[in-house]
Design a protein around this motif. Structure first.
Motif, PDB file in Angstrom:
ATOM      1  N   UNK A  21     -26.362 -49.335  -1.351  1.00 16.13           N
ATOM      2  CA  UNK A  21     -25.065 -48.693  -1.619  1.00 16.13           C
ATOM      3  C   UNK A  21     -23.859 -49.040  -0.773  1.00 16.13           C
ATOM      4  N   UNK A  22     -22.590 -49.089  -1.288  1.00 22.98           N
ATOM      5  CA  UNK A  22     -21.537 -49.624  -0.436  1.00 22.98           C
ATOM      6  C   UNK A  22     -21.412 -48.830   1.023  1.00 22.98           C
ATOM      7  N   UNK A  23     -21.040 -49.699   1.718  1.00 18.17           N
ATOM      8  CA  UNK A  23     -20.797 -49.334   2.845  1.00 18.17           C
ATOM      9  C   UNK A  23     -22.032 -48.911   3.768  1.00 18.17           C
ATOM     10  N   UNK A  24     -23.039 -49.467   3.489  1.00 15.77           N
ATOM     11  CA  UNK A  24     -24.372 -49.294   4.124  1.00 15.77           C
ATOM     12  C   UNK A  24     -24.922 -50.674   4.969  1.00 15.77           C
ATOM     13  N   UNK A 113     -14.099 -38.187  -1.628  1.00 16.87           N
ATOM     14  CA  UNK A 113     -15.442 -37.880  -1.200  1.00 16.87           C
ATOM     15  C   UNK A 113     -15.847 -37.113  -2.145  1.00 16.87           C
ATOM     16  N   UNK A 114     -15.435 -36.234  -2.864  1.00 15.35           N
ATOM     17  CA  UNK A 114     -16.087 -35.191  -4.105  1.00 15.35           C
ATOM     18  C   UNK A 114     -16.536 -36.061  -5.345  1.00 15.35           C
ATOM     19  N   UNK A 115     -15.644 -37.153  -5.544  1.00 13.82           N
ATOM     20  CA  UNK A 115     -15.996 -38.258  -6.738  1.00 13.82           C
ATOM     21  C   UNK A 115     -16.968 -38.904  -6.352  1.00 13.82           C
ATOM     22  N   UNK A 116     -17.292 -39.336  -5.259  1.00 12.46           N
ATOM     23  CA  UNK A 116     -18.405 -40.202  -4.464  1.00 12.46           C
ATOM     24  C   UNK A 116     -19.685 -39.328  -4.638  1.00 12.46           C
ATOM     25  N   UNK A 117     -19.574 -38.017  -4.324  1.00  8.16           N
ATOM     26  CA  UNK A 117     -20.573 -37.156  -4.404  1.00  8.16           C
ATOM     27  C   UNK A 117     -21.319 -36.758  -5.826  1.00  8.16           C
ATOM     28  N   UNK A 118     -20.080 -36.756  -6.632  1.00  4.98           N
ATOM     29  CA  UNK A 118     -20.485 -36.679  -8.154  1.00  4.98           C
ATOM     30  C   UNK A 118     -21.050 -37.922  -8.877  1.00  4.98           C
ATOM     31  N   UNK A 119     -20.517 -38.943  -8.382  1.00  5.40           N
ATOM     32  CA  UNK A 119     -21.208 -40.223  -8.691  1.00  5.40           C
ATOM     33  C   UNK A 119     -20.797 -40.562 -10.254  1.00  5.40           C
ATOM     34  N   UNK A 120     -21.424 -41.536 -10.544  1.00  7.90           N
ATOM     35  CA  UNK A 120     -20.852 -42.241 -11.826  1.00  7.90           C
ATOM     36  C   UNK A 120     -22.109 -42.797 -12.322  1.00  7.90           C
ATOM     37  N   UNK A 121     -22.034 -43.321 -13.719  1.00 10.65           N
ATOM     38  CA  UNK A 121     -23.329 -44.076 -14.214  1.00 10.65           C
ATOM     39  C   UNK A 121     -23.230 -45.509 -13.403  1.00 10.65           C
ATOM     40  N   UNK A 123     -22.270 -46.219 -10.403  1.00 10.22           N
ATOM     41  CA  UNK A 123     -22.506 -46.009  -8.959  1.00 10.22           C
ATOM     42  C   UNK A 123     -22.895 -44.529  -8.705  1.00 10.22           C
ATOM     43  N   UNK A 124     -24.110 -43.872  -8.866  1.00 12.34           N
ATOM     44  CA  UNK A 124     -24.548 -42.565  -8.761  1.00 12.34           C
ATOM     45  C   UNK A 124     -24.305 -42.485  -7.094  1.00 12.34           C
ATOM     46  N   UNK A 125     -24.339 -41.175  -6.789  1.00 12.57           N
ATOM     47  CA  UNK A 125     -24.524 -40.510  -5.391  1.00 12.57           C
ATOM     48  C   UNK A 125     -25.701 -41.274  -4.661  1.00 12.57           C
ATOM     49  N   UNK A 126     -25.640 -41.319  -3.313  1.00  5.80           N
ATOM     50  CA  UNK A 126     -26.520 -42.051  -2.465  1.00  5.80           C
ATOM     51  C   UNK A 126     -28.052 -41.728  -3.007  1.00  5.80           C
ATOM     52  N   UNK A 127     -28.343 -40.300  -3.137  1.00 10.70           N
ATOM     53  CA  UNK A 127     -29.806 -40.050  -3.556  1.00 10.70           C
ATOM     54  C   UNK A 127     -30.394 -40.363  -4.750  1.00 10.70           C
ATOM     55  N   UNK A 128     -29.415 -40.613  -5.694  1.00 10.88           N
ATOM     56  CA  UNK A 128     -29.778 -41.025  -7.022  1.00 10.88           C
ATOM     57  C   UNK A 128     -29.845 -42.345  -7.026  1.00 10.88           C
ATOM     58  N   UNK A 129     -29.249 -43.029  -6.287  1.00 16.84           N
ATOM     59  CA  UNK A 129     -28.956 -44.595  -6.248  1.00 16.84           C
ATOM     60  C   UNK A 129     -30.540 -45.098  -5.538  1.00 16.84           C
ATOM     61  N   UNK A 130     -30.659 -44.563  -4.276  1.00 15.17           N
ATOM     62  CA  UNK A 130     -31.914 -44.711  -3.856  1.00 15.17           C
ATOM     63  C   UNK A 130     -33.172 -44.391  -4.276  1.00 15.17           C
ATOM     64  N   UNK A 131     -33.215 -43.396  -5.268  1.00 15.36           N
ATOM     65  CA  UNK A 131     -34.555 -43.034  -5.907  1.00 15.36           C
ATOM     66  C   UNK A 131     -34.602 -43.957  -7.043  1.00 15.36           C
ATOM     67  N   UNK A 132     -33.580 -44.517  -7.432  1.00 17.03           N
ATOM     68  CA  UNK A 132     -33.656 -45.498  -8.497  1.00 17.03           C
ATOM     69  C   UNK A 132     -34.251 -46.646  -7.890  1.00 17.03           C
ATOM     70  N   UNK A 133     -33.660 -47.118  -6.940  1.00 14.32           N
ATOM     71  CA  UNK A 133     -34.256 -48.448  -6.049  1.00 14.32           C
ATOM     72  C   UNK A 133     -35.495 -48.102  -5.824  1.00 14.32           C
ATOM     73  N   UNK A 217     -31.059 -34.566   0.486  1.00 16.59           N
ATOM     74  CA  UNK A 217     -31.591 -35.049  -0.741  1.00 16.59           C
ATOM     75  C   UNK A 217     -32.139 -36.551  -0.641  1.00 16.59           C
ATOM     76  N   UNK A 218     -31.199 -37.331   0.073  1.00  9.39           N
ATOM     77  CA  UNK A 218     -31.282 -38.798   0.272  1.00  9.39           C
ATOM     78  C   UNK A 218     -32.634 -38.936   1.449  1.00  9.39           C
ATOM     79  N   UNK A 219     -32.680 -38.174   2.126  1.00 14.00           N
ATOM     80  CA  UNK A 219     -33.797 -38.279   3.202  1.00 14.00           C
ATOM     81  C   UNK A 219     -34.812 -37.813   2.504  1.00 14.00           C
ATOM     82  N   UNK A 220     -34.977 -36.885   1.485  1.00 18.40           N
ATOM     83  CA  UNK A 220     -36.345 -36.630   0.691  1.00 18.40           C
ATOM     84  C   UNK A 220     -36.791 -37.796  -0.069  1.00 18.40           C
TER      85      UNK A 220
END
Length: 228
Positions: A21-24, A113-121, A123-133, A217-220
């Motif tokens: 995820x960007x900036x990690x 910040x709100x747009x990043x939390x909402x995400x997009x197809x 670039x989803x939010x971090x929890x969804x990004x890492x769940x996919x990974x 969510x990301x921690x889970x």
């Protein structure tokens, strides 16, 4: 070009792919990979990787051999919002440093910040990004632990890149020295004033709570996998 390098040419040339995820910490991890493997890092993906190289991307659907970086979500959000805000208004950096930010600046920070939390197809939010990974079997490495000799993160990288612990220790020292040199030299990428942006985010209770929920969510997601 970046997508072609990461998905097609990497398989043909045996290139090392670093994502996240960007900036990690993907840039740091890319420099580390170059030092550890001896492959050149194509910084900025400015050319096709026709020879074995280190390829830096943020895509999720890439070869299973790729390593994904992770850093605490709250820190990442402040850094990513700063990055996006500077893209929209480069003068924002100077106002941050001088403490002369405006209400419009703060509103823009909250909106981004709100747009990043909402995400997009893409670039989803971090929890969804890492769940996919994790579903795809990707290796997720906590970049903050990479500097600790013998850490789980180091063991993961040794296994992924086929290098010894001693080689990785030397690579960490070299990559860290490069980052410090760039920071001391005033490199803009390494000196973005994100602390004030974090304060702006925290000033909005609802937004701060939403980020806290995303952290959980990301921690889970990552806590339920042996990757991190």
């Amino acid at each position: 070009m970046n997508l072609g390098n990461a998905t097609m040419l990497s398989r043909l040339t045996g290139s090392t792919v670093v994502s996240g995820y960007p900036k990690t910490g993907t840039t740091y991890l890319s420099h580390l990979a170059a030092q550890a493997t001896g492959k050149p890092y194509i910084e900025g993906s400015m050319r096709f990787a026709l020879r074995p190289s280190v390829i830096h991307t943020h895509f999720r659907r890439i070869p299973a051999s790729a390593v994904f970086s992770f850093r605490p979500v709250k820190k990442v959000m402040a850094s990513f919002v700063t990055h996006r805000a500077l893209d929209l208004d480069p003068g924002f950096a100077e106002r941050l440093r001088k403490g002369t930010t405006t209400n419009a600046d703060e509103e823009r920070v909250h909106r981004i910040a709100r747009a990043l939390l909402e995400g997009s197809r893409r670039l989803p939010p971090p929890s969804v990004y890492y769940a996919d990974v994790c579903r795809r079997g990707g290796t997720v490495v906590n970049v903050l632990d990479v500097m600790t000799s013998g850490s789980r993160a180091q063991r993961q990288l040794c296994a992924a890149w086929g290098v010894s612990a001693e080689t990785l220790d030397r690579a960490v020292a070299a990559a860290s020295a490069l980052s410090e040199a760039r920071r001391a030299g005033g490199h803009e990428f390494y000196n973005r004033p994100s602390d004030r942006v974090r304060d702006m985010i925290d000033a909005d209770a609802a937004l701060s709570n939403a980020i806290r929920d995303e952290v959980r969510r990301t921690e889970v997601v990552l806590g339920g996998n042996s990757n991190v």
